[in-house]
Design a protein around this motif. Sequence first.
Motif, PDB file in Angstrom:
ATOM      1  N   TRP A 167     -12.091  -7.101  17.578  1.00 12.73           N
ATOM      2  CA  TRP A 167     -13.479  -6.762  17.903  1.00 12.73           C
ATOM      3  C   TRP A 167     -13.612  -6.311  19.352  1.00 12.73           C
ATOM      4  CZ3 TRP A 167     -16.727  -9.412  21.399  1.00 12.73           C
ATOM      5  CH2 TRP A 167     -18.043  -8.948  21.436  1.00 12.73           C
ATOM      6  N   SER A 168     -12.998  -7.039  20.283  1.00 10.98           N
ATOM      7  CA  SER A 168     -13.145  -6.729  21.710  1.00 10.98           C
ATOM      8  C   SER A 168     -12.485  -5.413  22.097  1.00 10.98           C
ATOM      9  CB  SER A 168     -12.576  -7.862  22.563  1.00 10.98           C
ATOM     10  OG  SER A 168     -11.172  -7.960  22.396  1.00 10.98           O
ATOM     11  N   THR A 169     -11.449  -5.014  21.356  1.00 11.47           N
ATOM     12  CA  THR A 169     -10.747  -3.761  21.677  1.00 11.47           C
ATOM     13  C   THR A 169     -11.233  -2.582  20.837  1.00 11.47           C
ATOM     14  OG1 THR A 169      -8.981  -4.302  20.100  1.00 11.47           O
ATOM     15  CG2 THR A 169      -8.652  -4.984  22.398  1.00 11.47           C
ATOM     16  N   GLY A 170     -12.074  -2.861  19.840  1.00 10.10           N
ATOM     17  CA  GLY A 170     -12.527  -1.781  18.969  1.00 10.10           C
ATOM     18  C   GLY A 170     -11.452  -1.275  18.033  1.00 10.10           C
ATOM     19  N   SER A 171     -10.454  -2.122  17.748  1.00 10.86           N
ATOM     20  CA  SER A 171      -9.364  -1.720  16.844  1.00 10.86           C
ATOM     21  C   SER A 171      -9.799  -1.898  15.391  1.00 10.86           C
ATOM     22  CB  SER A 171      -8.122  -2.577  17.113  1.00 10.86           C
ATOM     23  OG  SER A 171      -7.722  -2.482  18.457  1.00 10.86           O
ATOM     24  N   ARG A 172      -9.202  -1.109  14.527  1.00 12.40           N
ATOM     25  CA  ARG A 172      -9.517  -1.241  13.095  1.00 12.40           C
ATOM     26  C   ARG A 172      -8.240  -1.299  12.271  1.00 12.40           C
ATOM     27  NH1 ARG A 172      -9.184   3.260   9.830  1.00 12.40           N
ATOM     28  NH2 ARG A 172      -8.668   5.223  10.882  1.00 12.40           N
ATOM     29  N   ILE A 173      -8.278  -2.108  11.227  1.00 12.60           N
ATOM     30  CA  ILE A 173      -7.146  -2.223  10.316  1.00 12.60           C
ATOM     31  C   ILE A 173      -7.029  -0.929   9.512  1.00 12.60           C
ATOM     32  CG2 ILE A 173      -6.148  -3.519   8.408  1.00 12.60           C
ATOM     33  CD1 ILE A 173      -6.304  -5.112  10.976  1.00 12.60           C
ATOM     34  N   ILE A 174      -5.826  -0.433   9.382  1.00 15.56           N
ATOM     35  CA  ILE A 174      -5.611   0.844   8.683  1.00 15.56           C
ATOM     36  C   ILE A 174      -4.847   0.626   7.376  1.00 15.56           C
ATOM     37  CG2 ILE A 174      -5.687   2.252  10.765  1.00 15.56           C
ATOM     38  CD1 ILE A 174      -2.585   2.245  10.673  1.00 15.56           C
ATOM     39  N   ALA A 175      -5.084   1.514   6.443  1.00 14.82           N
ATOM     40  CA  ALA A 175      -4.362   1.497   5.170  1.00 14.82           C
ATOM     41  C   ALA A 175      -3.034   2.248   5.326  1.00 14.82           C
ATOM     42  CB  ALA A 175      -5.206   2.143   4.078  1.00 14.82           C
ATOM     43  N   GLU A 176      -2.137   1.992   4.425  1.00 14.30           N
ATOM     44  CA  GLU A 176      -0.804   2.599   4.510  1.00 14.30           C
ATOM     45  C   GLU A 176      -0.858   4.116   4.434  1.00 14.30           C
ATOM     46  OE1 GLU A 176       3.576   2.351   2.305  1.00 14.30           O
ATOM     47  OE2 GLU A 176       1.922   1.052   1.662  1.00 14.30           O
ATOM     48  N   ASP A 177      -1.787   4.650   3.611  1.00 15.89           N
ATOM     49  CA  ASP A 177      -1.835   6.103   3.454  1.00 15.89           C
ATOM     50  C   ASP A 177      -2.450   6.818   4.661  1.00 15.89           C
ATOM     51  OD1 ASP A 177      -4.412   5.260   3.115  1.00 15.89           O
ATOM     52  OD2 ASP A 177      -4.727   6.200   1.160  1.00 15.89           O
ATOM     53  N   GLU A 178      -3.078   6.066   5.579  1.00 18.08           N
ATOM     54  CA  GLU A 178      -3.633   6.691   6.776  1.00 18.08           C
ATOM     55  C   GLU A 178      -2.549   7.006   7.802  1.00 18.08           C
ATOM     56  OE1 GLU A 178      -7.679   5.234   8.211  1.00 18.08           O
ATOM     57  OE2 GLU A 178      -6.977   3.495   7.081  1.00 18.08           O
TER      58      GLU A 178
ATOM     59  N   LYS B 104      10.183  -1.673   8.380  1.00 10.13           N
ATOM     60  CA  LYS B 104      11.615  -1.730   8.663  1.00 10.13           C
ATOM     61  C   LYS B 104      11.925  -2.789   9.724  1.00 10.13           C
ATOM     62  CE  LYS B 104      13.806   0.987  11.505  1.00 10.13           C
ATOM     63  NZ  LYS B 104      14.461   2.124  12.204  1.00 10.13           N
ATOM     64  N   LEU B 105      11.105  -2.837  10.772  1.00  6.17           N
ATOM     65  CA  LEU B 105      11.311  -3.808  11.846  1.00  6.17           C
ATOM     66  C   LEU B 105      11.109  -5.234  11.346  1.00  6.17           C
ATOM     67  CD1 LEU B 105       9.467  -1.943  14.745  1.00  6.17           C
ATOM     68  CD2 LEU B 105      11.942  -2.291  14.533  1.00  6.17           C
ATOM     69  N   CYS B 106      10.132  -5.427  10.482  1.00  6.06           N
ATOM     70  CA  CYS B 106       9.889  -6.758   9.906  1.00  6.06           C
ATOM     71  C   CYS B 106      11.088  -7.214   9.086  1.00  6.06           C
ATOM     72  CB  CYS B 106       8.638  -6.748   9.037  1.00  6.06           C
ATOM     73  SG  CYS B 106       7.103  -6.694   9.983  1.00  6.06           S
ATOM     74  N   HIS B 107      11.707  -6.286   8.382  1.00  9.52           N
ATOM     75  CA  HIS B 107      12.910  -6.619   7.617  1.00  9.52           C
ATOM     76  C   HIS B 107      14.023  -7.068   8.560  1.00  9.52           C
ATOM     77  CE1 HIS B 107      15.931  -6.471   4.454  1.00  9.52           C
ATOM     78  NE2 HIS B 107      16.693  -5.744   5.262  1.00  9.52           N
ATOM     79  N   GLU B 108      14.185  -6.356   9.678  1.00 12.88           N
ATOM     80  CA  GLU B 108      15.219  -6.702  10.655  1.00 12.88           C
ATOM     81  C   GLU B 108      14.928  -8.052  11.313  1.00 12.88           C
ATOM     82  OE1 GLU B 108      18.004  -5.158  11.444  1.00 12.88           O
ATOM     83  OE2 GLU B 108      17.706  -3.479  10.065  1.00 12.88           O
ATOM     84  N   ALA B 109      13.651  -8.330  11.546  1.00 17.61           N
ATOM     85  CA  ALA B 109      13.268  -9.563  12.245  1.00 17.61           C
ATOM     86  C   ALA B 109      13.012 -10.732  11.300  1.00 17.61           C
ATOM     87  CB  ALA B 109      12.012  -9.309  13.074  1.00 17.61           C
ATOM     88  N   ASP B 110      13.129 -10.494   9.995  1.00 18.45           N
ATOM     89  CA  ASP B 110      12.861 -11.520   8.989  1.00 18.45           C
ATOM     90  C   ASP B 110      11.437 -12.045   9.123  1.00 18.45           C
ATOM     91  OD1 ASP B 110      13.399 -13.204   6.838  1.00 18.45           O
ATOM     92  OD2 ASP B 110      14.185 -14.810   8.114  1.00 18.45           O
ATOM     93  N   LEU B 111      10.486 -11.115   9.099  1.00 19.87           N
ATOM     94  CA  LEU B 111       9.068 -11.446   9.222  1.00 19.87           C
ATOM     95  C   LEU B 111       8.290 -10.836   8.058  1.00 19.87           C
ATOM     96  CD1 LEU B 111       8.407 -10.737  13.019  1.00 19.87           C
ATOM     97  CD2 LEU B 111       8.174 -12.963  11.900  1.00 19.87           C
ATOM     98  N   PRO B 112       7.204 -11.473   7.640  1.00 22.58           N
ATOM     99  CA  PRO B 112       6.327 -10.834   6.649  1.00 22.58           C
ATOM    100  C   PRO B 112       5.607  -9.655   7.302  1.00 22.58           C
ATOM    101  CG  PRO B 112       5.339 -12.866   7.449  1.00 22.58           C
ATOM    102  CD  PRO B 112       6.721 -12.822   8.027  1.00 22.58           C
ATOM    103  N   LEU B 113       5.216  -8.695   6.485  1.00 25.90           N
ATOM    104  CA  LEU B 113       4.516  -7.529   7.012  1.00 25.90           C
ATOM    105  C   LEU B 113       3.135  -7.928   7.517  1.00 25.90           C
ATOM    106  CD1 LEU B 113       4.712  -4.397   7.319  1.00 25.90           C
ATOM    107  CD2 LEU B 113       3.489  -4.235   5.133  1.00 25.90           C
ATOM    108  N   PRO B 114       2.821  -7.637   8.789  1.00 22.34           N
ATOM    109  CA  PRO B 114       1.504  -7.995   9.326  1.00 22.34           C
ATOM    110  C   PRO B 114       0.473  -6.941   8.942  1.00 22.34           C
ATOM    111  CG  PRO B 114       2.764  -6.890  11.021  1.00 22.34           C
ATOM    112  CD  PRO B 114       3.666  -6.987   9.811  1.00 22.34           C
ATOM    113  N   ARG B 115      -0.786  -7.230   9.188  1.00 23.20           N
ATOM    114  CA  ARG B 115      -1.797  -6.186   9.119  1.00 23.20           C
ATOM    115  C   ARG B 115      -1.574  -5.240  10.298  1.00 23.20           C
ATOM    116  NH1 ARG B 115      -7.102  -9.370   9.474  1.00 23.20           N
ATOM    117  NH2 ARG B 115      -5.707 -10.823  10.531  1.00 23.20           N
ATOM    118  N   ILE B 116      -1.890  -3.980  10.100  1.00 24.11           N
ATOM    119  CA  ILE B 116      -1.630  -2.972  11.130  1.00 24.11           C
ATOM    120  C   ILE B 116      -2.957  -2.334  11.527  1.00 24.11           C
ATOM    121  CG2 ILE B 116      -0.394  -0.827  11.665  1.00 24.11           C
ATOM    122  CD1 ILE B 116       1.628  -1.665   9.460  1.00 24.11           C
TER     123      ILE B 116
END
Length: 296
Positions: free
Chosen positions: A64-75, A85-97
């Motif tokens: 909210w403070s930065t005015g960022s918005r969650i985006i869909a994969e097709d955007e 790919k990085l999450c796979h390397e780091a053994d992390l679940p995919l975050p919201r982007i």
Amino acid sequence: MEWKRDWGLTARVLLTGFLLFILYLVFMTVLVVLFPSISIFLIVGLAVVMGLVQFFFSDKLVLWSTGSRIIAEDEYPELHRTIEKLCHEADLPLPRIAIMQSPVPNAFATGRSPKHAVVACTDSIMRLLTRDELEAVLAHELSHVKNRDILTMTLASFVAMIASMIMQSFFFSALFGGNNRENGAAWIVVWIVSIIVYALSTLLMLALSRYREFAADRGSALITRNPRALISALTKISGRMEAVPPQAKAKVEAANAFFIIPALSGNTIMELFSTHPATEKRIAALEKIETEIRGY
């Protein structure tokens, strides 16, 4: 090279956390001795509530403070593929982007745990950096997620929150124990101690924040196996930051603690207390990590 702890860095983080804990114990002892009443526990309780709000809603507050918005994969499919790919390397679940529309080239991560994480970058950083450089920056942010830095900094801020609340409540001390001279003298002592504790805890938090940046840089190098890309990215971002209008940097300055490089407008006291190490020191540390990875 597999993910390994930097024990020297870990020791500094643990030492800083230990000093914050000792500071908390000393501060609480002073409070209990001077005010053995429910009011102190009320202040601590309020600080706990504030900490929990910060912890559970940090992602929403920062977006909210930065005015960022969650985006869909097709955007932004390329960005999604890179982070996946990085999450796979780091053994992390995919975050919201998320994407932040800003001329300030930057990126950040937030969220209370890997399962509730958000990784965001500005549209300008995507234009500024090459694919490898952007990948290194995103890996840095994912390292913050893997290291659970939001949890670490929330816990670290607890002492400062209590001290800050007592400093402010000094002016309303009548609400917490009457107006007699003895009680007033005690409140003056507590107020002075609170100022000292707030200053010391803030300095320790800033040191801890700088250590976490070094750790995230190291994590990026290990995830991508390309510390040179992060060196190049940090150099580019720092250089570009100087050309960004102060007004644009001022708009996002409140989120500087989350950014890979702080956007300082030159108009606030924030430049006196850095949440990040100097870029030159980060580059020197990355060059050492490059030597480790290359094995020479």
